[in-house]
Design a protein around this motif. Structure first.
Motif, PDB file in Angstrom:
ATOM      1  N   ALA A  27       0.659  -2.640  -8.909  1.00 22.67           N
ATOM      2  CA  ALA A  27      -0.666  -2.890  -9.473  1.00 22.67           C
ATOM      3  C   ALA A  27      -1.728  -1.970  -8.871  1.00 22.67           C
ATOM      4  N   THR A  28      -1.527  -1.521  -7.616  1.00 19.91           N
ATOM      5  CA  THR A  28      -2.506  -0.633  -6.986  1.00 19.91           C
ATOM      6  C   THR A  28      -2.219   0.840  -7.264  1.00 19.91           C
ATOM      7  N   ALA A  29      -1.030   1.154  -7.793  1.00 23.10           N
ATOM      8  CA  ALA A  29      -0.645   2.555  -8.005  1.00 23.10           C
ATOM      9  C   ALA A  29      -1.589   3.317  -8.943  1.00 23.10           C
ATOM     10  N   THR A  68       0.832  -1.206   0.000  1.00 24.57           N
ATOM     11  CA  THR A  68       0.000   0.000   0.000  1.00 24.57           C
ATOM     12  C   THR A  68       0.864   1.252   0.000  1.00 24.57           C
ATOM     13  N   ALA A  69       1.968   1.229   0.758  1.00 21.93           N
ATOM     14  CA  ALA A  69       2.877   2.381   0.776  1.00 21.93           C
ATOM     15  C   ALA A  69       3.507   2.598  -0.595  1.00 21.93           C
ATOM     16  N   ILE A  70       3.909   1.505  -1.254  1.00 21.02           N
ATOM     17  CA  ILE A  70       4.497   1.632  -2.586  1.00 21.02           C
ATOM     18  C   ILE A  70       3.470   2.177  -3.577  1.00 21.02           C
ATOM     19  N   GLY A  71       2.262   1.620  -3.547  1.00 17.96           N
ATOM     20  CA  GLY A  71       1.229   2.088  -4.461  1.00 17.96           C
ATOM     21  C   GLY A  71       0.849   3.536  -4.224  1.00 17.96           C
ATOM     22  N   THR A  72       0.777   3.947  -2.940  1.00 17.47           N
ATOM     23  CA  THR A  72       0.436   5.332  -2.632  1.00 17.47           C
ATOM     24  C   THR A  72       1.537   6.287  -3.075  1.00 17.47           C
ATOM     25  N   ALA A  73       2.799   5.905  -2.823  1.00 23.53           N
ATOM     26  CA  ALA A  73       3.919   6.778  -3.198  1.00 23.53           C
ATOM     27  C   ALA A  73       4.004   6.949  -4.714  1.00 23.53           C
ATOM     28  N   LEU A  74       3.908   5.834  -5.445  1.00 18.98           N
ATOM     29  CA  LEU A  74       3.966   5.932  -6.902  1.00 18.98           C
ATOM     30  C   LEU A  74       2.744   6.671  -7.446  1.00 18.98           C
ATOM     31  N   LEU A 124      -5.204   9.239   1.914  1.00 16.99           N
ATOM     32  CA  LEU A 124      -4.673   8.429   3.002  1.00 16.99           C
ATOM     33  C   LEU A 124      -5.779   7.672   3.720  1.00 16.99           C
ATOM     34  N   VAL A 125      -6.961   8.280   3.795  1.00 17.84           N
ATOM     35  CA  VAL A 125      -8.092   7.560   4.381  1.00 17.84           C
ATOM     36  C   VAL A 125      -8.466   6.370   3.511  1.00 17.84           C
ATOM     37  N   LEU A 126      -8.509   6.578   2.204  1.00 20.37           N
ATOM     38  CA  LEU A 126      -8.838   5.488   1.288  1.00 20.37           C
ATOM     39  C   LEU A 126      -7.759   4.403   1.281  1.00 20.37           C
ATOM     40  N   ALA A 127      -6.522   4.772   1.629  1.00 19.61           N
ATOM     41  CA  ALA A 127      -5.439   3.787   1.649  1.00 19.61           C
ATOM     42  C   ALA A 127      -5.683   2.725   2.703  1.00 19.61           C
ATOM     43  N   THR A 128      -6.444   3.050   3.756  1.00 23.08           N
ATOM     44  CA  THR A 128      -6.752   2.023   4.757  1.00 23.08           C
ATOM     45  C   THR A 128      -7.585   0.903   4.142  1.00 23.08           C
ATOM     46  N   LEU A 129      -8.426   1.261   3.170  1.00 24.81           N
ATOM     47  CA  LEU A 129      -9.173   0.224   2.455  1.00 24.81           C
ATOM     48  C   LEU A 129      -8.245  -0.610   1.588  1.00 24.81           C
ATOM     49  N   GLY A 130      -7.184   0.013   1.080  1.00 25.98           N
ATOM     50  CA  GLY A 130      -6.268  -0.696   0.204  1.00 25.98           C
ATOM     51  C   GLY A 130      -5.411  -1.718   0.912  1.00 25.98           C
ATOM     52  N   VAL A 131      -5.221  -1.572   2.231  1.00 25.88           N
ATOM     53  CA  VAL A 131      -4.407  -2.538   2.967  1.00 25.88           C
ATOM     54  C   VAL A 131      -5.045  -3.921   2.911  1.00 25.88           C
ATOM     55  N   GLY A 132      -6.350  -3.990   3.148  1.00 22.45           N
ATOM     56  CA  GLY A 132      -7.037  -5.279   3.075  1.00 22.45           C
ATOM     57  C   GLY A 132      -6.967  -5.881   1.690  1.00 22.45           C
ATOM     58  N   GLN A 133      -7.136  -5.058   0.671  1.00 25.63           N
ATOM     59  CA  GLN A 133      -7.040  -5.552  -0.702  1.00 25.63           C
ATOM     60  C   GLN A 133      -5.640  -6.068  -0.988  1.00 25.63           C
ATOM     61  N   ALA A 134      -4.614  -5.362  -0.502  1.00 23.96           N
ATOM     62  CA  ALA A 134      -3.238  -5.794  -0.733  1.00 23.96           C
ATOM     63  C   ALA A 134      -2.953  -7.115  -0.040  1.00 23.96           C
ATOM     64  N   VAL A 135      -3.514  -7.310   1.146  1.00 28.36           N
ATOM     65  CA  VAL A 135      -3.328  -8.583   1.854  1.00 28.36           C
ATOM     66  C   VAL A 135      -3.932  -9.733   1.049  1.00 28.36           C
ATOM     67  N   VAL A 136      -5.114  -9.504   0.486  1.00 31.11           N
ATOM     68  CA  VAL A 136      -5.763 -10.545  -0.315  1.00 31.11           C
ATOM     69  C   VAL A 136      -4.949 -10.851  -1.565  1.00 31.11           C
ATOM     70  N   TRP A 137      -4.478  -9.805  -2.251  1.00 30.36           N
ATOM     71  CA  TRP A 137      -3.695 -10.028  -3.467  1.00 30.36           C
ATOM     72  C   TRP A 137      -2.383 -10.741  -3.162  1.00 30.36           C
ATOM     73  N   ALA A 138      -1.697 -10.331  -2.088  1.00 31.35           N
ATOM     74  CA  ALA A 138      -0.436 -10.974  -1.731  1.00 31.35           C
ATOM     75  C   ALA A 138      -0.654 -12.436  -1.374  1.00 31.35           C
TER      76      ALA A 138
END
Length: 283
Positions: A158-160, A96-102, A207-221
């Motif tokens: 992929a999330t960037a 999520t940090a990588i996707g948010t930064a990019l 950044l608020v929406l990124a909290t939703l992305g953490v769960g998605q990233a866990v599923v994808w990983a």
């Protein structure tokens, strides 16, 4: 010369009492708290070695001695699920940090750049959006090779595009605000306007929406590990545990059910709490 506020000042609204957590949000908070404890201090919840094998205890059903049963090598599944929280959560947060930064880099380039830059970035995002996120991650791993670090990079890249599109929209919205126009009239430099006015107001909702992305990233990983492209066995990682248990699903259902429940519970909890944060941000 009067100073401008560094953030957008919204009109005051009548103060409302903060809504308490609902039952679903309370359960989600408790689950995430347990996941964080398991990720940071797994020995507190499961003191057993997750890699210790005991052939005599192979395929033991859930019991008091082994709450989640054992796998084909006699390893305690409860210990493996608890210790696996660290790897899965770390991959989710890092991706999520990588996707948010990019996404921030691309969004800023499109939001404050010239029309040609905006058009080029927009076309790139459209091409990336044409591919499903997980498929895009598989394409990236095809070039980088399997492993936990390539899987993290693949999920982050992929999330960037999603974050980049949101950043671009937010930056263009803030740039057209009266506050930014006033800063330009007062002679503020473009870098000052960007760092003091545009970015702080554009970052907050993303950044608020990124909290939703953490769960998605866990599923994808976990999906990549299930396909054998993430953490290799016998590492206690949820996706890898799912892959190891699918062969024995008919005789040892617990090898698949409990790691799967951990993935679903973590993703659902981040989604529930992320939506609450999103609702609060819109008020």
């Amino acid at each position: 010369m009067p100073e401008l506020p560094s953030t957008v000042t919204l009109p005051r609204r009548s103060r409302k009492r903060r809504r308490p957590l609902t039952a679903a949000e309370t359960v989600a908070a408790v689950i995430l708290l347990l996941v964080v404890v398991a990720a940071t201090a797994p020995g507190l919840l499961a003191p057993r070695d997750p890699l210790a094998i005991s052939p005599a205890d192979a395929f033991a059903a859930p019991s008091l001695a082994h709450p989640f049963g054992t796998d084909d090598s006699g390893r305690d599944l409860f210990s493996r699920v608890v210790h696996g929280a660290g790897a899965s959560l770390l991959i989710g947060l890092a991706a999520t940090a990588i996707g948010t930064a990019l996404g921030l880099v691309l969004g800023v380039a499109a939001g404050i750049g010239s029309r040609a830059t905006d058009a080029a970035v927009s076309r790139l995002l459209e091409v990336l959006f044409a591919l499903p996120g997980l498929l895009l991650a598989l394409v990236i791993i095809a070039f980088t090779g399997p492993g936990p670090i390539p899987a993290t990079l693949a999920v982050g890249l992929a999330t960037a595009p999603g974050y980049a599109r949101i950043f671009r929209t937010q930056i263009r919205r803030v740039r057209s605000s009266e506050m930014v126009e006033a800063a330009r009239v007062l002679g503020r430099s473009p870098s000052f306007v960007l760092t003091r006015h545009v970015l702080p107001n554009a970052l907050a909702p993303v950044l608020v929406l990124a909290t939703l992305g953490v769960g998605q990233a866990v599923v994808w990983a976990s999906s990549l590990s299930y396909l054998g492209l993430g953490s290799p066995p016998p590492a206690p990682e949820w996706g890898a545990m799912l892959e190891a248990g699918r062969t024995y699903l008919s005789v040892a259902w617990w090898m698949t059910v409990f790691p799967g429940l951990a993935i679903v519970a973590t993703a659902a909890s981040t989604t529930v709490l992320g939506r609450r944060l999103s609702r609060r941000g819109r008020r």
